[in-house]
Design a protein around this motif. Structure first.
Motif, PDB file in Angstrom:
ATOM      1  N   PHE A 215       0.813  -1.279   0.016  1.00 42.18           N
ATOM      2  CA  PHE A 215       0.073   0.064  -0.222  1.00 42.18           C
ATOM      3  C   PHE A 215       0.854   1.303   0.042  1.00 42.18           C
ATOM      4  O   PHE A 215       0.649   2.296  -0.978  1.00 42.18           O
ATOM      5  CB  PHE A 215      -1.074   0.134   1.479  1.00 42.18           C
ATOM      6  CG  PHE A 215      -1.579   1.400   1.425  1.00 42.18           C
ATOM      7  CD1 PHE A 215      -2.708   1.635   0.542  1.00 42.18           C
ATOM      8  CD2 PHE A 215      -1.280   2.199   2.366  1.00 42.18           C
ATOM      9  CE1 PHE A 215      -3.400   2.869   0.779  1.00 42.18           C
ATOM     10  CE2 PHE A 215      -2.069   3.447   2.606  1.00 42.18           C
ATOM     11  CZ  PHE A 215      -3.200   3.631   1.637  1.00 42.18           C
ATOM     12  N   ILE A 216       1.995   1.145   1.045  1.00 35.76           N
ATOM     13  CA  ILE A 216       2.814   2.276   0.953  1.00 35.76           C
ATOM     14  C   ILE A 216       3.443   2.562  -0.557  1.00 35.76           C
ATOM     15  O   ILE A 216       3.592   3.678  -1.043  1.00 35.76           O
ATOM     16  CB  ILE A 216       3.913   2.234   2.195  1.00 35.76           C
ATOM     17  CG1 ILE A 216       3.084   2.059   3.364  1.00 35.76           C
ATOM     18  CG2 ILE A 216       4.938   3.195   1.840  1.00 35.76           C
ATOM     19  CD1 ILE A 216       4.157   1.682   4.666  1.00 35.76           C
ATOM     20  N   GLU A 217       4.128   1.471  -1.095  1.00 34.79           N
ATOM     21  CA  GLU A 217       4.841   1.805  -2.443  1.00 34.79           C
ATOM     22  C   GLU A 217       3.802   2.124  -3.578  1.00 34.79           C
ATOM     23  O   GLU A 217       4.077   2.773  -4.405  1.00 34.79           O
ATOM     24  CB  GLU A 217       5.141   0.066  -2.706  1.00 34.79           C
ATOM     25  CG  GLU A 217       6.507  -0.042  -1.829  1.00 34.79           C
ATOM     26  CD  GLU A 217       7.705   0.915  -1.893  1.00 34.79           C
ATOM     27  OE1 GLU A 217       8.086   1.656  -2.988  1.00 34.79           O
ATOM     28  OE2 GLU A 217       7.897   1.407  -0.817  1.00 34.79           O
ATOM     29  N   ALA A 218       2.472   1.494  -3.722  1.00 34.55           N
ATOM     30  CA  ALA A 218       1.548   1.893  -4.460  1.00 34.55           C
ATOM     31  C   ALA A 218       1.145   3.452  -4.312  1.00 34.55           C
ATOM     32  O   ALA A 218       0.912   4.064  -5.205  1.00 34.55           O
ATOM     33  CB  ALA A 218       0.330   1.099  -4.260  1.00 34.55           C
ATOM     34  N   SER A 219       1.013   3.991  -2.988  1.00 35.57           N
ATOM     35  CA  SER A 219       0.691   5.356  -2.967  1.00 35.57           C
ATOM     36  C   SER A 219       1.872   6.328  -3.368  1.00 35.57           C
ATOM     37  O   SER A 219       1.647   7.116  -3.766  1.00 35.57           O
ATOM     38  CB  SER A 219       0.703   5.625  -1.564  1.00 35.57           C
ATOM     39  OG  SER A 219      -0.480   4.868  -0.878  1.00 35.57           O
ATOM     40  N   LYS A 220       3.144   5.568  -3.231  1.00 40.60           N
ATOM     41  CA  LYS A 220       4.349   6.457  -3.532  1.00 40.60           C
ATOM     42  C   LYS A 220       4.316   6.711  -5.070  1.00 40.60           C
ATOM     43  O   LYS A 220       4.478   7.725  -5.733  1.00 40.60           O
ATOM     44  CB  LYS A 220       5.611   6.078  -2.985  1.00 40.60           C
ATOM     45  CG  LYS A 220       5.797   6.067  -1.485  1.00 40.60           C
ATOM     46  CD  LYS A 220       7.125   5.396  -1.175  1.00 40.60           C
ATOM     47  CE  LYS A 220       7.311   5.474   0.374  1.00 40.60           C
ATOM     48  NZ  LYS A 220       8.640   4.946   0.948  1.00 40.60           N
TER      49      LYS A 220
END
Length: 334
Positions: A215-220
């Motif tokens: 989720f963090i990587e996708a958000s970035k």
């Protein structure tokens, strides 16, 4: 709160009483709703100023729908009237292991003929500080997409905060547009992203998993692809069965990741509009609290919506705050 503008179809929902199927019943209840309408009414219930822009049938059904919006304090001054009928959908409410099911009848509705020439966005966005859109509207018809885009372009020029909930429902895209290209085009005008991994993967053409790390990587990646986006918020639903779910939320605001605790909903009264309740709670929360408390408020608002029949969350700010304070026993208020 400052004024919020929403744009989208107003629908009538027809549903058998209780958990009956249509085949079992000769009686139907009706409710008014629609993704963006649900958000508008919920924000109004929180004390916010809201204006809804739409096209509604010019008959007694449309009159009733407009009266319903006005009852909650939603401005209908920018709604246009149409000779086409109001869109409807049928809902059969499931229970335990039997899921709910929906059938739409909106292909030739009043909203399906919406065109940019029918909406005066300069007037509609006057004194507006927040504009909310969802992926439902551009999925319905080309006119909905083009009209929404014009509104978003003007909102960006005016520096209006724009929240995007690019809900992807494959069954709605019937007029030939490519969902990824269309939604990506609209995302460039948005500042707050409300959606999960499925929506991110659809927009980015990726295959991130549901883990917090992804989720963090996708958000970035999303923020890098659409630089106007500042923050991402995701509502996570964990179903035990059709009647018992858990709700929590998580966020990435460009600097930190945070996640809320699960809220246990052991007996669902009605789950329609719970994502809209989350969006409304977040819009209210981001204007009144820090990011984490705004997300907590949104999750609690979504959880409370499961206790109301119909499409709309009727909760007040006080009732949502009561959940945040841990009062989830449902004891009498005396």
């Amino acid at each position: 709160m400052k004024q919020t503008v929403t744009f989208g179809e107003v629908l009538m929902r027809l549903s058998p009483l209780g958990n009956k199927t249509l085949m079992q019943s000769n009686h139907l209840e009706f409710y008014f709703g629609g993704t963006e309408v649900n958000v508008a009414i919920s924000i109004a219930n929180f004390g916010g100023k809201v204006k809804h822009v739409s096209s509604i049938s010019d008959d007694f059904v449309g009159d009733t729908a407009i009266s319903y919006l006005r009852k909650f304090g939603v401005s209908t001054s920018e709604i246009v009237r149409s000779k086409r009928p109001l869109g409807i959908y049928f809902l059969q409410v499931g229970a335990v292991m039997r899921p709910s099911s929906i059938s739409y009848n909106r292909s030739h509705s009043a909203f399906s003929e919406i065109q940019p020439s029918m909406v005066d966005w300069e007037k509609s966005l006057k004194r507006c500080h927040w504009f909310h859109w969802t992926g439902i509207t551009p999925a319905l018809c080309e006119g909905g997409y083009k009209t929404l885009k014009e509104g978003l372009q003007l909102a960006k020029e005016k520096g209006i905060e724009v929240s995007a909930d690019p809900t992807y429902r494959s069954g709605l895209w019937k007029y030939g547009a490519d969902p990824k290209d269309t939604l990506s085009d609209l995302m460039q005008y948005s500042t707050i992203f409300i959606g999960g991994i499925n929506e991110m993967n659809e927009l980015l053409g990726t295959s991130y998993s549901y883990s917090n790390e992804d989720f963090i990587e996708a958000s970035k990646t999303l923020i890098e692809t659409f630089p106007s986006i500042k923050k991402t918020f995701d509502k996570i639903r964990t179903p035990i069965n059709a009647s018992w779910h858990k709700i929590r939320s998580r966020m990435w605001n460009g600097q930190e990741f945070r996640e809320t605790e699960d809220l246990d909903i052991t007996h669902i009264v009605d789950r329609i509009g719970t994502g809209d309740a989350f969006a409304a709670g977040l819009i209210y929360g981001l204007q009144n609290f820090d990011d984490y408390k705004a997300m907590q408020f949104a999750a609690a608002a979504s959880a409370l919506k499961h206790t109301y029949e119909g499409d709309v969350n009727f909760s007040s700010v006080g009732e949502v705050m009561n959940i945040l304070e841990g009062n989830t026993s449902g004891r009498f208020n005396r």
